[in-house]
Design an enzyme around this catalytic site. Sequence first.
Site, short mmCIF file in Angstrom:
data_model
loop_
_atom_site.label_atom_id
_atom_site.label_comp_id
_atom_site.label_asym_id
_atom_site.label_seq_id
_atom_site.Cartn_x
_atom_site.Cartn_y
_atom_site.Cartn_z
N GLY A 155 -23.28 11.73 -16.95
CA GLY A 155 -23.24 12.64 -15.72
C GLY A 155 -22.76 11.92 -14.39
O GLY A 155 -22.22 10.70 -14.68
N ASP A 170 1.20 3.96 -2.90
CA ASP A 170 0.54 5.53 -2.80
C ASP A 170 1.80 6.26 -3.11
O ASP A 170 1.56 7.21 -3.62
CB ASP A 170 0.35 5.42 -1.29
CG ASP A 170 -0.92 4.62 -0.99
OD1 ASP A 170 -1.62 4.15 -1.96
OD2 ASP A 170 -1.39 4.66 0.03
N ASP A 226 -16.51 11.62 -18.88
CA ASP A 226 -17.84 11.08 -18.35
C ASP A 226 -17.80 9.21 -18.65
O ASP A 226 -17.40 8.89 -19.75
CB ASP A 226 -19.02 11.50 -18.99
CG ASP A 226 -20.00 11.04 -18.10
OD1 ASP A 226 -20.05 10.34 -17.46
OD2 ASP A 226 -21.20 11.39 -18.72
N ILE A 227 -17.64 8.79 -17.52
CA ILE A 227 -17.77 7.22 -17.65
C ILE A 227 -19.19 6.70 -17.63
O ILE A 227 -19.82 6.80 -16.60
CB ILE A 227 -16.95 6.47 -16.48
CG1 ILE A 227 -15.52 7.29 -16.42
CG2 ILE A 227 -16.94 4.92 -16.64
CD1 ILE A 227 -14.46 6.92 -17.53
N ASP A 277 -22.61 9.56 -11.26
CA ASP A 277 -23.31 8.29 -10.76
C ASP A 277 -22.42 7.97 -9.42
O ASP A 277 -21.06 8.04 -9.59
CB ASP A 277 -23.12 7.33 -11.89
CG ASP A 277 -21.75 7.17 -12.62
OD1 ASP A 277 -20.80 6.62 -11.86
OD2 ASP A 277 -21.68 7.65 -13.85
N GLU A 299 1.00 -1.11 0.11
CA GLU A 299 -0.02 0.25 -0.03
C GLU A 299 0.88 1.11 0.18
O GLU A 299 0.65 2.29 -0.84
CB GLU A 299 -0.89 0.08 1.19
CG GLU A 299 -1.89 1.16 1.41
CD GLU A 299 -3.00 1.01 0.36
OE1 GLU A 299 -3.79 0.36 0.30
OE2 GLU A 299 -2.84 2.04 -0.75
N SER A 337 -7.59 2.45 -3.74
CA SER A 337 -5.99 2.85 -3.18
C SER A 337 -5.19 3.46 -4.27
O SER A 337 -4.20 4.29 -4.08
CB SER A 337 -5.31 1.41 -2.71
OG SER A 337 -5.21 1.57 -1.43
#
Length: 596
Positions: A575, A299, A556-557, A577, A295, A513
């Site tokens: 838009g 990061d 936009d996905i 979601d 992690e 993450s």
Amino acid sequence: MRLLPLIAFFVPFTFADPNTKRWVHRVKETFDAPRGWTKHSLPSPNHMIELQIGLRQPNFHILEQHLWEVSDPDHPRYGQHLFKDEVDALVAPDDEGLELVHEWLSSYGVDKNDITRSSAQDWVRVTLPLQLVEEMLDTSYHVWQHTDGDYLVRTTHYSLPEPLLDHIDVVQPTTLFGRWKGMKSTVLDFEDFDLGNVANTAKFDSEADFVDPTCNISITVSCLKQLYNAIGYVPSDCNNYSTIGVTAYLEQYANEADLQLFYHDQVPEAVGSTFDFISVKGGLNDQNISLAGVEANLDVQFAFGLAFPIPRTFYSTAGRPPFIPDATSTENTNEPYNDWLDFVLSHPDPPRVISTSYGEAEQTVPESYARRACQGFAQLGARGVTMTFPSGDGGVGDGNPDPATQQCQTNDGQNRTQFMPSFPAGCPYVTAIGATVNVPEIAVDFSGGGFSNYFPRPSYQDAVIEAYLKTIPEGTYEGLFNRSGRGFPDIAAQGSRFRVWYQNTSISVSGTSASSPTAAGIFALLNDARLSKGLPTLGFVNPLLYKGKVSATFNDITVGNNPGCGTPGFNATKGWDPITGFGTPNFGRLKELLAP
Ligand SMILES: *[C@@H]1O[C@H](CO)[C@@H](O)[C@H](O)[C@H]1NC(C)=O
Ligand SMILES: *[C@@H]1O[C@H](CO)[C@@H](O)[C@H](O)[C@H]1NC(C)=O
Ligand SMILES: *[C@@H]1O[C@H](CO)[C@@H](O)[C@H](O)[C@H]1NC(C)=O
Ligand SMILES: *[C@@H]1O[C@H](CO)[C@@H](O)[C@H](O)[C@H]1NC(C)=O
Ligand SMILES: *[C@@H]1O[C@H](CO)[C@@H](O)[C@H](O)[C@H]1NC(C)=O
Ligand SMILES: *[C@@H]1O[C@H](CO)[C@@H](O)[C@H](O)[C@H]1NC(C)=O
Ligand SMILES: *[C@@H]1O[C@H](CO)[C@@H](O)[C@H](O)[C@H]1NC(C)=O
């Protein structure tokens, strides 16, 4: 059913300090231990607990007003972030509360000199033996064991003297079983992929700029810059104001040697550079490569790799098990999350963007604690800090990617089935990041999203969430999610198959993450662009993101859904979601708009 007033009447003469017994306790909080925890044993009476007492912030609503004003691009005060002292003054407790707390502590023999206070005085800390804490809170602690082997010393209820009930929001560690999992779900051996073949065979035909075909298999810093239209942007090296920070908990160490390998692989210009290491409460920085954390490496590598050469800070916060649960153990089991907040709020100039990749299912955190942590994020926001958090890795479920062990039942004894929003993503003062996969991007199924049960919808979300709710067929998921809650995530970024260097080799890591440091890196670049135009940094960015002109710049996905709790979850739509928010960032277009 408590007979304490009566007991108090009968016992005073047996105690040395008659003051102690004049308190009449009332239950402040009861909280069922989250699933997975069972009582293990009785802790030693000498087990030391660092009690953290959160005093009420009677003027928080004024601070919040400042936060909205300085974060709203349409407000004349936009960008005029507050200084530490101003924020401290706005969250200070009232004198009566402070005095009562001191009176209470001293009546139990606690010396004034053993108490420490946060810089705003809103948290009082004191380390005391469990036996005394149990008396002061009229409770009894146990050693609790989690099915996966963790231990904590906690209780499921505590009480406070009656006059203090209205002056104290929260006392921990008491009922907080939170464990702040890193939001990463998969670690694959990178050798599984033959990138040479992919490069030769895959065809990309996106109307947007060309993206390296290997990015469909393995995400590098270069892939992110291509996908998010940040190729060629060179941050200025010379201002000290665009800064980026990454937090770490759970003894996650960011390994410098791995970072150098990563830089050689993906960010050659950064080779030889490092970051500022900040230890919070004795957090360690063990560079033994076999102790590197996936992690922490993920990061640090992606946040710092994307934002290079913007100044970089890594916070390592200590205070977590391994805790050895025997009856004589006197080890401290702190709550590290609050330790970090306390630390960063005490500093005059924290990084302008901070990414955290740790979170929890909201219901496993007591509401009182979630509220105070969220108010801490609001303080950082008012000071101009952008905070990114992962939206969770369980779709609409509890963050556990394994359907077999996923828990979607309420923790209130009723076992109602409902979707499991995550925390801190559900806090309305932070920016929650969902995840995408593939090129062209679609929503990835694990991307957490939904609606908080603790935090009502902030007004900046009203229009888009009303519009989204209309797309859900009548009656769908009735009772499974909270239509009036804060919706999350706000935006998304790639969260799959990140090429991370770990213990001297490259591996592939997925999870929100990965999305959080990616978004943080983009915000840090935007801050840099704004500063170079003499504009203030973005600060708390949501009120800006939800302006139509800004949200319209996002990719936009509209494909994908986030299953969980035995349902297909929510759909990615045109838009906003609750799986990808507004979609993924386009740095170039954002820069045009926000740093013209
Ligand atoms: C990327 O990978 C996905 C899933 O394997 C595939 O459906 C898609 O066609 C690939 N994209 C391109 C441009 O090849
Ligand atoms: C940045 O910080 C360094 C060291 O604190 C200082 O010498 C330098 O003047 C600062 N630069 C700017 C542009 O503020
Ligand atoms: C590094 O950590 C491993 C695993 O804990 C341990 O076996 C090894 O002795 C450590 N190496 C050094 C040099 O401390
Ligand atoms: C809820 O679930 C828990 C754990 O599975 C169980 O012990 C308890 O009896 C259940 N309660 C109800 C009301 O069904
Ligand atoms: C739904 O959200 C509202 C607003 O935050 C809250 O007051 C309410 O308790 C929530 N309902 C449930 C069932 O959690
Ligand atoms: C998601 O889309 C599918 C296919 O169009 C539809 O059947 C389903 O009702 C939608 N679900 C929600 C929650 O909107
Ligand atoms: C890391 O890997 C390289 C190449 O495989 C090897 O030469 C080197 O000894 C390794 N270093 C460590 C610390 O394991």
